[in-house]
Design a protein around this motif. Sequence first.
Motif, PDB file in Angstrom:
ATOM      1  N   SER A 193       0.924  -0.773   0.198  1.00 42.11           N
ATOM      2  CA  SER A 193       0.320  -0.008  -0.414  1.00 42.11           C
ATOM      3  C   SER A 193       0.684   0.964  -0.157  1.00 42.11           C
ATOM      4  CB  SER A 193      -1.516  -0.217   1.032  1.00 42.11           C
ATOM      5  OG  SER A 193      -0.117   0.289   2.835  1.00 42.11           O
TER       6      SER A 193
ATOM      7  N   VAL B 203      -4.821   4.214  -8.670  1.00 40.57           N
ATOM      8  CA  VAL B 203      -5.883   5.064  -8.015  1.00 40.57           C
ATOM      9  C   VAL B 203      -4.028   6.624  -6.808  1.00 40.57           C
ATOM     10  CG1 VAL B 203      -6.759   3.322  -6.885  1.00 40.57           C
ATOM     11  CG2 VAL B 203      -5.232   3.115  -5.580  1.00 40.57           C
TER      12      VAL B 203
ATOM     13  N   ASP C 254      -5.442  -0.080  -7.627  1.00 37.87           N
ATOM     14  CA  ASP C 254      -6.334  -0.720  -6.395  1.00 37.87           C
ATOM     15  C   ASP C 254      -6.516  -2.696  -6.739  1.00 37.87           C
ATOM     16  OD1 ASP C 254      -7.888  -0.859  -8.647  1.00 37.87           O
ATOM     17  OD2 ASP C 254     -10.191   0.653  -7.770  1.00 37.87           O
TER      18      ASP C 254
ATOM     19  N   ARG D  26      -3.078  -1.540  -3.100  1.00 39.21           N
ATOM     20  CA  ARG D  26      -3.540  -3.002  -3.085  1.00 39.21           C
ATOM     21  C   ARG D  26      -2.115  -3.385  -3.271  1.00 39.21           C
ATOM     22  NH1 ARG D  26      -6.535  -1.705   0.560  1.00 39.21           N
ATOM     23  NH2 ARG D  26      -8.932  -2.727   0.044  1.00 39.21           N
TER      24      ARG D  26
ATOM     25  N   SER E 233      -6.396   2.523  -0.019  1.00 38.99           N
ATOM     26  CA  SER E 233      -6.579   1.680  -1.389  1.00 38.99           C
ATOM     27  C   SER E 233      -6.203   1.411  -2.341  1.00 38.99           C
ATOM     28  CB  SER E 233      -8.182   3.198  -1.829  1.00 38.99           C
ATOM     29  OG  SER E 233      -6.726   4.039  -2.354  1.00 38.99           O
TER      30      SER E 233
END
Length: 127
Positions: free
Chosen positions: A48, A71, A65, A90, A88
Amino acid sequence: MVSVHTLAEDVVVASSVMVADTSVSRAVGLLGRSHLQREEGIWIKPSSGVHTIGMRFPIDVVGLDAQLRVVRLWPSLKPYRLTAIVPSVRTVLELAAGRIVESGLQLGDQLRIQESGLLHEAPIPTS
């Protein structure tokens, strides 16, 4: 190795991307490298956020994400920097500096990640 493409325009973002999906490969990442070629990168999953502590060159960082949508973008992240930890995000793509601009990546872009050479590895049907 995998390649990364934009879904809408089918632009090749990077064609030679290592997958870092173990604790060791994520910890090592790009450390020890002196540079990245334009077509190279590393896909860190899960992640992240990243750091460039110990690195010798700037990189572009793309936060994705769970659906591989862009994102967050961190263009030309210099050595000894940290990205924010973004809930958000990943997975993260680390690319050669300048690839975000060159490939036209924007927030919201949907990416496709495929195994390199996958189409060439399919068995040839026999009659």
